[in-house]
Write an enzyme that holds these catalytic residues in place. Structure first.
Site, mmCIF file in Angstrom:
data_model
loop_
_atom_site.group_PDB
_atom_site.id
_atom_site.type_symbol
_atom_site.label_atom_id
_atom_site.label_comp_id
_atom_site.label_asym_id
_atom_site.label_seq_id
_atom_site.Cartn_x
_atom_site.Cartn_y
_atom_site.Cartn_z
ATOM 1 N N GLY A 184 -32.630 -38.325 -39.656
ATOM 2 C CA GLY A 184 -32.833 -39.196 -39.379
ATOM 3 C C GLY A 184 -31.501 -39.227 -38.538
ATOM 4 O O GLY A 184 -30.087 -39.336 -38.569
ATOM 5 N N ARG A 226 -20.109 -36.036 -28.472
ATOM 6 C CA ARG A 226 -18.717 -35.803 -27.288
ATOM 7 C C ARG A 226 -17.554 -34.727 -27.840
ATOM 8 O O ARG A 226 -16.783 -34.491 -27.436
ATOM 9 C CB ARG A 226 -19.062 -36.761 -26.690
ATOM 10 N N VAL A 284 -17.517 -31.460 -28.169
ATOM 11 C CA VAL A 284 -17.422 -30.317 -27.256
ATOM 12 C C VAL A 284 -16.215 -30.631 -26.695
ATOM 13 O O VAL A 284 -15.372 -29.926 -26.108
ATOM 14 C CB VAL A 284 -18.497 -31.022 -26.168
ATOM 15 N N ARG A 314 -36.345 -32.811 -39.436
ATOM 16 C CA ARG A 314 -36.054 -32.524 -40.949
ATOM 17 C C ARG A 314 -36.389 -31.182 -40.882
ATOM 18 O O ARG A 314 -37.725 -31.657 -40.297
ATOM 19 C CB ARG A 314 -36.633 -33.762 -41.608
ATOM 20 N N ASP A 325 -26.724 -36.807 -46.392
ATOM 21 C CA ASP A 325 -26.474 -35.381 -48.138
ATOM 22 C C ASP A 325 -27.963 -34.462 -47.365
ATOM 23 O O ASP A 325 -27.472 -32.688 -47.812
ATOM 24 C CB ASP A 325 -26.936 -36.113 -48.830
ATOM 25 N N ASP A 378 -28.163 -45.414 -43.216
ATOM 26 C CA ASP A 378 -28.006 -45.610 -44.765
ATOM 27 C C ASP A 378 -26.613 -45.502 -45.784
ATOM 28 O O ASP A 378 -26.836 -46.751 -46.665
ATOM 29 C CB ASP A 378 -28.825 -45.122 -45.926
ATOM 30 N N ASP A 429 -25.729 -43.117 -47.400
ATOM 31 C CA ASP A 429 -25.309 -43.616 -48.614
ATOM 32 C C ASP A 429 -24.907 -41.994 -48.831
ATOM 33 O O ASP A 429 -25.475 -41.467 -50.038
ATOM 34 C CB ASP A 429 -26.540 -43.521 -49.682
ATOM 35 N N GLY A 486 -33.001 -48.218 -45.862
ATOM 36 C CA GLY A 486 -32.269 -47.698 -46.892
ATOM 37 C C GLY A 486 -32.846 -46.615 -47.627
ATOM 38 O O GLY A 486 -31.828 -46.799 -48.391
ATOM 39 N N ARG A 487 -33.863 -46.233 -47.864
ATOM 40 C CA ARG A 487 -34.166 -45.143 -47.998
ATOM 41 C C ARG A 487 -33.914 -45.867 -50.030
ATOM 42 O O ARG A 487 -34.558 -46.510 -50.637
ATOM 43 C CB ARG A 487 -33.972 -43.813 -48.150
ATOM 44 N N LYS A 502 -32.077 -77.667 -50.210
ATOM 45 C CA LYS A 502 -32.603 -76.967 -49.322
ATOM 46 C C LYS A 502 -34.367 -76.468 -48.414
ATOM 47 O O LYS A 502 -34.433 -76.662 -49.376
ATOM 48 C CB LYS A 502 -32.212 -75.365 -49.911
HETATM 49 O O1 F6P Z 1 -32.059 -41.773 -43.313
HETATM 50 C C1 F6P Z 1 -32.059 -42.990 -42.128
HETATM 51 C C2 F6P Z 1 -33.495 -43.768 -43.146
HETATM 52 O O2 F6P Z 1 -33.620 -44.575 -42.174
HETATM 53 C C3 F6P Z 1 -34.343 -44.340 -44.386
HETATM 54 O O3 F6P Z 1 -33.271 -45.618 -44.567
HETATM 55 C C4 F6P Z 1 -35.496 -44.782 -43.862
HETATM 56 O O4 F6P Z 1 -36.230 -44.672 -45.110
HETATM 57 C C5 F6P Z 1 -35.991 -43.258 -44.275
HETATM 58 O O5 F6P Z 1 -34.854 -42.531 -42.640
HETATM 59 C C6 F6P Z 1 -37.409 -43.279 -42.737
HETATM 60 O O6 F6P Z 1 -37.316 -41.167 -42.259
HETATM 61 P P1 F6P Z 1 -38.021 -40.979 -41.179
HETATM 62 O O7 F6P Z 1 -37.681 -40.742 -40.044
HETATM 63 O O8 F6P Z 1 -39.272 -39.512 -41.933
HETATM 64 O O9 F6P Z 1 -38.976 -42.562 -40.484
#
Ligand code: F6P
Length: 320
Positions: A11, A21, A24, A72, A103, A127, A129, A170-171, A214
């Site tokens: 992603g 940049r 390079v 990917r 990762d 993310d 992560d 955030g998967r 509220k």
């Molecule tokens: O890894 C970043 C991210 O934006 C995640 O938060 C999300 O779940 C995922 O990529 C979505 O990926 P895709 O590009 O495959 O829709």
């Protein structure tokens, strides 16, 4: 090392261009040829590569996305795919590779490095992560985008005395949800790292704040925790408060990177090439307490990141 290459994978994230940049410019500064690989590992397998010059990566530090494009690649997870990529490296004389990604991209880099090409991973994902770094490139921009968007939604939520359930990316990780949730003063923050009880943590919290006057509510839900639309329906049904769902989606992955992301990306891109120049083994880069660090890829991948429980507790306490 005379020739190195750089690619962006997985992603995309704001700040990837600033990292490209830096790679390079640092490479050329150190008398290396720097090849740009398009479409991540796909381009490495297919030879979709060109030499980058000092000026070819000008005017990109401020741009979101990645000029090298990203992908990917399922094929690269297979040995046959990696062997094709190795042929490309031989053809272009590429001895070192900078991989900017998450990762999944690091796992590809680990396998590829075993074929003899030195790989350096640079953490690029919104993310945040990745275990071996406090911050990833793109996270700061993403949380600032979420904050800006939720502030806007909040204006209309308040005018209509409604509740807004806002889904953030955030998967499987709640870093965006937690930090942005704190920044927008959400009534509830629901993230995958912590179990929640709908009655207590959503309805109960809303009821408690209604008692103190509220009239509008923002609930932040991380992607993967639950369906924001369904949750909005349930909230309206149980509280009688008009509730709308907003899914922020890909707006979070784009846009001009913040200062913090541009600087982080520049530092990491620079360090990646210096490590290659100095003949270091394959590794992944991170930032720890503001210092740039690196670890062998396997070690970096094994590191676990845990969400800050104290931050979560604090958010809970001050959103009453
Ligand atoms: O890894 C970043 C991210 O934006 C995640 O938060 C999300 O779940 C995922 O990529 C979505 O990926 P895709 O590009 O495959 O829709």
């Amino acid at each position: 090392m005379k020739t190195i290459a750089v690619l962006t994978s997985g992603g995309d994230a704001p700040g990837m261009n600033a990292a490209v940049r830096a790679v390079v410019r640092t490479g050329i500064y150190n008398d290396m040829r720097v090849m740009g690989v398009y479409n991540g590992y796909e381009g490495l397998m297919n030879g979709d590569i060109e030499e980058l010059s000092l000026r070819s990566i000008g005017n990109i530090i401020q741009r979101g996305g990645t000029v090298l494009r990203s992908a990917r690649s399922a094929e690269f997870t297979q040995e046959s795919g990696r062997l094709r990529a190795l042929e490309t490296c031989k053809k272009f004389g590429i001895e070192g590779l900078v991989v900017i990604g998450g990762d999944g991209s690091y796992r590809g880099a680990l396998e590829f490095s075993r074929l003899g090409v030195t790989c350096v991973g640079v953490p690029g994902t919104i993310d945040n992560d990745i275990g071996c770094t406090d911050y990833t490139i793109g996270f700061d921009t993403a949380i600032n985008t979420v904050m800006e968007m939720v502030d806007k939604v909040r204006d209309t939520t308040e005018s209509h005395s409604r509740c807004s359930v806002i889904e953030v990316m955030g998967r499987d990780a709640g870093y965006i949800g937690l930090e942005a949730g704190i920044a927008v003063g959400a009534t509830s923050i629901l993230i995958p790292e912590f179990e929640y009880d709908f009655d207590k943590d959503v309805l109960g919290r809303m009821q408690n704040t209604i008692v103190t006057g509220k009239r509008h509510f923002v609930i932040i839900v991380a992607e993967g925790v639950g369906d924001a639309m369904e949750m909005a329906k349930k909230i309206e049904q149980f509280t009688g408060i008009e509730t709308r769902a907003t899914i922020l989606g890909y707006v979070q992955r784009g846009g001009s990177p913040t200062v913090r992301d541009r600087v982080l990306a520049s530092r990491m891109g620079n360090e990646a090439v210096r490590l290659l120049r100095d003949g270091e083994e394959s590794c992944v880069i991170g930032v720890r307490n503001e210092e740039i660090v690196h670890y062998p890829i396997e070690e970096g991948l094994a590191m676990k990141k845990t969400i800050d429980v104290e931050q979560y507790r604090m958010a809970y306490e001050i959103s009453i």
